[in-house]
Design a protein around this motif. Sequence first.
Motif, PDB file in Angstrom:
ATOM      1  N   GLU A  51     -16.452  -4.980   5.102  1.00 49.41           N
ATOM      2  CA  GLU A  51     -16.879  -5.736   4.044  1.00 49.41           C
ATOM      3  C   GLU A  51     -15.962  -5.986   2.882  1.00 49.41           C
ATOM      4  O   GLU A  51     -15.956  -7.292   2.143  1.00 49.41           O
ATOM      5  CB  GLU A  51     -18.093  -5.255   3.550  1.00 49.41           C
ATOM      6  CG  GLU A  51     -19.412  -5.272   4.549  1.00 49.41           C
ATOM      7  CD  GLU A  51     -20.597  -4.698   4.190  1.00 49.41           C
ATOM      8  OE1 GLU A  51     -21.852  -5.301   4.266  1.00 49.41           O
ATOM      9  OE2 GLU A  51     -20.667  -3.654   3.360  1.00 49.41           O
ATOM     10  N   THR A  52     -15.266  -5.175   2.550  1.00 45.38           N
ATOM     11  CA  THR A  52     -14.346  -5.072   1.399  1.00 45.38           C
ATOM     12  C   THR A  52     -12.942  -5.403   1.739  1.00 45.38           C
ATOM     13  O   THR A  52     -12.036  -5.821   0.675  1.00 45.38           O
ATOM     14  CB  THR A  52     -14.388  -3.521   0.761  1.00 45.38           C
ATOM     15  OG1 THR A  52     -13.940  -2.641   1.651  1.00 45.38           O
ATOM     16  CG2 THR A  52     -15.718  -3.140   0.217  1.00 45.38           C
ATOM     17  N   THR A  53     -12.314  -5.319   3.013  1.00 43.15           N
ATOM     18  CA  THR A  53     -11.002  -5.295   3.229  1.00 43.15           C
ATOM     19  C   THR A  53     -10.777  -6.381   4.397  1.00 43.15           C
ATOM     20  O   THR A  53     -10.073  -7.461   4.402  1.00 43.15           O
ATOM     21  CB  THR A  53     -10.254  -4.022   3.550  1.00 43.15           C
ATOM     22  OG1 THR A  53     -10.282  -3.041   2.641  1.00 43.15           O
ATOM     23  CG2 THR A  53      -8.721  -4.187   3.945  1.00 43.15           C
ATOM     24  N   ARG A  56     -11.968 -10.090   4.098  1.00 47.07           N
ATOM     25  CA  ARG A  56     -11.294 -10.541   3.199  1.00 47.07           C
ATOM     26  C   ARG A  56      -9.623 -10.909   3.528  1.00 47.07           C
ATOM     27  O   ARG A  56      -8.982 -12.001   3.359  1.00 47.07           O
ATOM     28  CB  ARG A  56     -10.994  -9.729   1.893  1.00 47.07           C
ATOM     29  CG  ARG A  56      -9.944 -10.141   0.580  1.00 47.07           C
ATOM     30  CD  ARG A  56      -9.935  -9.162  -0.254  1.00 47.07           C
ATOM     31  NE  ARG A  56      -8.809  -8.239   0.111  1.00 47.07           N
ATOM     32  CZ  ARG A  56      -8.802  -6.985  -0.354  1.00 47.07           C
ATOM     33  NH1 ARG A  56      -9.585  -6.788  -1.221  1.00 47.07           N
ATOM     34  NH2 ARG A  56      -8.096  -6.127   0.249  1.00 47.07           N
ATOM     35  N   ASP A  57      -9.112  -9.845   4.149  1.00 46.92           N
ATOM     36  CA  ASP A  57      -7.600 -10.040   4.703  1.00 46.92           C
ATOM     37  C   ASP A  57      -7.292 -10.653   6.100  1.00 46.92           C
ATOM     38  O   ASP A  57      -6.371 -10.814   6.423  1.00 46.92           O
ATOM     39  CB  ASP A  57      -6.924  -8.692   4.346  1.00 46.92           C
ATOM     40  CG  ASP A  57      -7.016  -8.140   2.912  1.00 46.92           C
ATOM     41  OD1 ASP A  57      -7.115  -8.855   2.090  1.00 46.92           O
ATOM     42  OD2 ASP A  57      -6.829  -6.837   2.676  1.00 46.92           O
ATOM     43  N   GLU A 149     -14.167 -12.884   9.187  1.00 44.43           N
ATOM     44  CA  GLU A 149     -14.315 -13.362   7.683  1.00 44.43           C
ATOM     45  C   GLU A 149     -15.927 -13.794   7.281  1.00 44.43           C
ATOM     46  O   GLU A 149     -16.388 -13.650   6.393  1.00 44.43           O
ATOM     47  CB  GLU A 149     -13.455 -14.544   7.291  1.00 44.43           C
ATOM     48  CG  GLU A 149     -11.882 -14.300   7.410  1.00 44.43           C
ATOM     49  CD  GLU A 149     -11.481 -14.270   8.715  1.00 44.43           C
ATOM     50  OE1 GLU A 149      -9.975 -14.285   8.715  1.00 44.43           O
ATOM     51  OE2 GLU A 149     -12.043 -14.447   9.915  1.00 44.43           O
TER      52      GLU A 149
END
Length: 567
Positions: A51-53, A56-57, A149
């Motif tokens: 969820e956090t990395t 996003r990346d 994503e």
Amino acid sequence: MTSVASGSRTLRPPRTGRSNGQWAVDGREPLNPNEAFKAADNGLNVRERIETTYARDGFDSIPGEDLHGRFRWWGLYTQRKPGIDGGRTAQLEPHELEDKFFMLRVRTDGQLLSPAHLRVLGGISTDFARESADISDRQNIQYHWIAIEDVPEIWRRLESVGLQTTEACGDTPRGFLGSPVAGVAADEIIDPTELIKVITDRWLGDPELSNLPRKFKTAITGHPSLDVVHEINDISLVGVVHPELGPGYDLWVGGGLSTAPRLAERIGVFVSEEDAPDVWHGVIQIFRDYGFRRMRTKARLKFVMAEWGPAKFREVLETEYLGRALPDGPAPAPATGPGDHVGVHEQKDGRFYVGAAPTVGRISGTKLTTLAELIEQVGADGVRLTAHQKLVVLGVPADGVDTLVAGLEELGLTTTPSPFRRTTMACTGIEYCKLAIVDTKDTATAVIAELENRLAGIELDTPIALHVNGCPNSCARIQTADIGLKGLITTNDAGENVPGFQVHLGGGLASPERDEAGLGRTVRGLKVQASELADYVERLVRRFAEQRAAGESFATWAHRVTDEELT
């Protein structure tokens, strides 16, 4: 004997000799890379990083131990890259086979799927999965083409209606099989709906149960059709009536197929509704503590059962985990009818449940959304999935049955399927699976169409189940089918390597046609090219129709005739 304390119970001291990696015997030192990565970080913890990395990346930011390991704890597997033929499956490394998209598995655990659930499931398919959605034989919905994503938004949508992917894969308590007609069938022995909810609410996602030796499969039914394939699960609770204690469950342990098939065994105890959660918890803890972790090929509960036997298993369960004895109990009666529940059936409240068959479990987001609208139109309650890649609409008013049946037919979900459409199952196959060697879904669909045409004039009063699997792992239960097909590469007359199948014949689980489950036989040297599969099955069925004794099932016939008659 001195014992070693471990939490709330005592563990036996280590034995001498070669370790099997059993926590309760050998300690918890990891003995292979798979055990090491699980010990380093609980698979449940990867969700936060997704969820956090990673969302996003992007895909390239995901390290290997998460991508090929811990992602499974949240129902995610990388899918096969298009264009890689089956002959290269065993030659390439996972990173060479995989695409930058995922299969995502949504567990239903026997839950009733309301129109709201179906709209969410359909919307996810349409918005994020290129319209893919398959009903698996574990009552899951499986998507493909999922991008990392999009995973957080998919989770948000699923959880907004009480669905989840938690521990849908991995070395965990995987999705539960529950009776599709729980709570509504007029002939039901006991309703397991609340029991499944209690167990999943209490222990799903529990870190104490999220590092098992391998997967742990559960099946619970109270219906006399025995509709959850209880003989091939790690644990099954099957509805029975005790002559003195009333309705409850019979406990089965240690089933599983894959490359070393083994049928579950009765432990011989009667499990009351009140005791059932503790019994389930005791069995899974036995697997956690005594399962063989040294070799992954031996890390299923069936290998513990093979070594111990039912009597020792019962002793350990009662003395080390429950702290009390369980009463002896009766075995289930023979199955009263087909466990797929296809067709129109009256419920105990005067309404109806209606079972419908997609082709080899394949559906789509648009169909799921349209199905939600149809259910609302006729005033039905919702849908449950089956262990046979089918679906059942529950709570249909009498005056809505005809409208529902017609609407389902328009969606390609027939309530009166041909015998082969009804009984044919197929795993994911080479289209998406990195382990597969051959195509399954399209091959099975084409064979069904051919058999419907070629065998239209043959009257069979016994079903012939055809299960098509893309590799040796038996996700489509090939050893327990009348005709089970295991994908492989074979050679044609021109000496070319082509897709084909090894044939298993005469297997089956509990059904009205057979008193007990049994594994199929293989015919030495028999391999069938995929292009000739319809020809082979037609020939086999015609031979059976000509040779069978009165009332004889296909499985009985297949086990009594010679190899030559099965080629």
